[in-house]
Motif scaffolding. Structure first.
Motif, PDB file in Angstrom:
ATOM      1  N   ARG A  59      12.903 -34.099 -53.144  1.00  0.00           N
ATOM      2  CA  ARG A  59      13.377 -32.726 -53.374  1.00  0.00           C
ATOM      3  C   ARG A  59      14.469 -32.359 -52.360  1.00  0.00           C
ATOM      4  O   ARG A  59      15.489 -31.780 -52.722  1.00  0.00           O
ATOM      5  N   SER A  62      17.901 -33.538 -53.202  1.00  0.00           N
ATOM      6  CA  SER A  62      18.431 -33.037 -54.481  1.00  0.00           C
ATOM      7  C   SER A  62      18.139 -33.937 -55.672  1.00  0.00           C
ATOM      8  O   SER A  62      18.926 -34.011 -56.611  1.00  0.00           O
ATOM      9  N   ASP A  64      16.212 -34.634 -59.044  1.00  0.00           N
ATOM     10  CA  ASP A  64      15.724 -33.724 -60.069  1.00  0.00           C
ATOM     11  C   ASP A  64      14.397 -34.137 -60.692  1.00  0.00           C
ATOM     12  O   ASP A  64      13.589 -33.293 -61.059  1.00  0.00           O
ATOM     13  N   THR A 106      12.407 -29.747 -59.821  1.00  0.00           N
ATOM     14  CA  THR A 106      13.143 -28.487 -59.783  1.00  0.00           C
ATOM     15  C   THR A 106      12.358 -27.455 -60.591  1.00  0.00           C
ATOM     16  O   THR A 106      11.269 -27.734 -61.080  1.00  0.00           O
ATOM     17  N   ASP A 107      12.938 -26.292 -60.759  1.00  0.00           N
ATOM     18  CA  ASP A 107      12.284 -25.273 -61.577  1.00  0.00           C
ATOM     19  C   ASP A 107      12.561 -25.475 -63.070  1.00  0.00           C
ATOM     20  O   ASP A 107      12.087 -24.715 -63.901  1.00  0.00           O
TER      21      ASP A 107
END
Length: 129
Positions: A59, A62, A64, A106-107
């Motif tokens: 995370r 970066s 995903d 991620t969200d």
């Protein structure tokens, strides 16, 4: 990360084995495997700390999507869920498709990944899949 001789080069991410299997303009995907704790160290809480450390590191870098191949009863404890090969194509044929697991880091939801995947040479053997 450039492909070399049809293979992705090894990557040491935060000291854990991780293999970039797909990078597009919209998502970066890693497989976090193999993750194991020596028998002499089991029962000390490391079994969950190790994959959680790896996921947090991914995370922070970066990434995903994280994928792994293993026991859903264990990996579900750190957020993995069973996925199908139509969601993410594994690098090689799976002997136990029920062990193909993934999670979004991620969200955003884990939407199907497009295209083929690859893995580092160390994982590029049917013995592991």
């Amino acid at each position: 990360m450039p492909v070399q001789n049809g293979r992705l080069p090894p990557l040491d991410l935060c000291g854990l084995p991780a293999s970039l299997i797909s990078r597009t303009t919209s998502r970066t995907v890693f497989i976090l495997a193999p993750v194991a704790v020596a028998k002499s160290q089991q029962g000390k809480g490391l079994e969950l700390k190790l994959p959680n450390y790896g996921l947090n590191c991914l995370r922070e870098n970066s990434v995903d999507v994280a994928l792994t191949y293993g026991d859903i009863n264990f990996y579900s404890k750190v957020g993995f869920a069973q996925i199908t090969q139509s969601v993410a194509q594994p690098p090689l044929a799976l002997e136990h498709p029920e062990g193909w697991l993934g999670q979004s880091l991620t969200d955003k939801p884990l939407d199907p990944l497009k295209g083929p995947s690859g893995c580092v040479e160390a994982l590029n053997s049917p013995n592991y899949w």
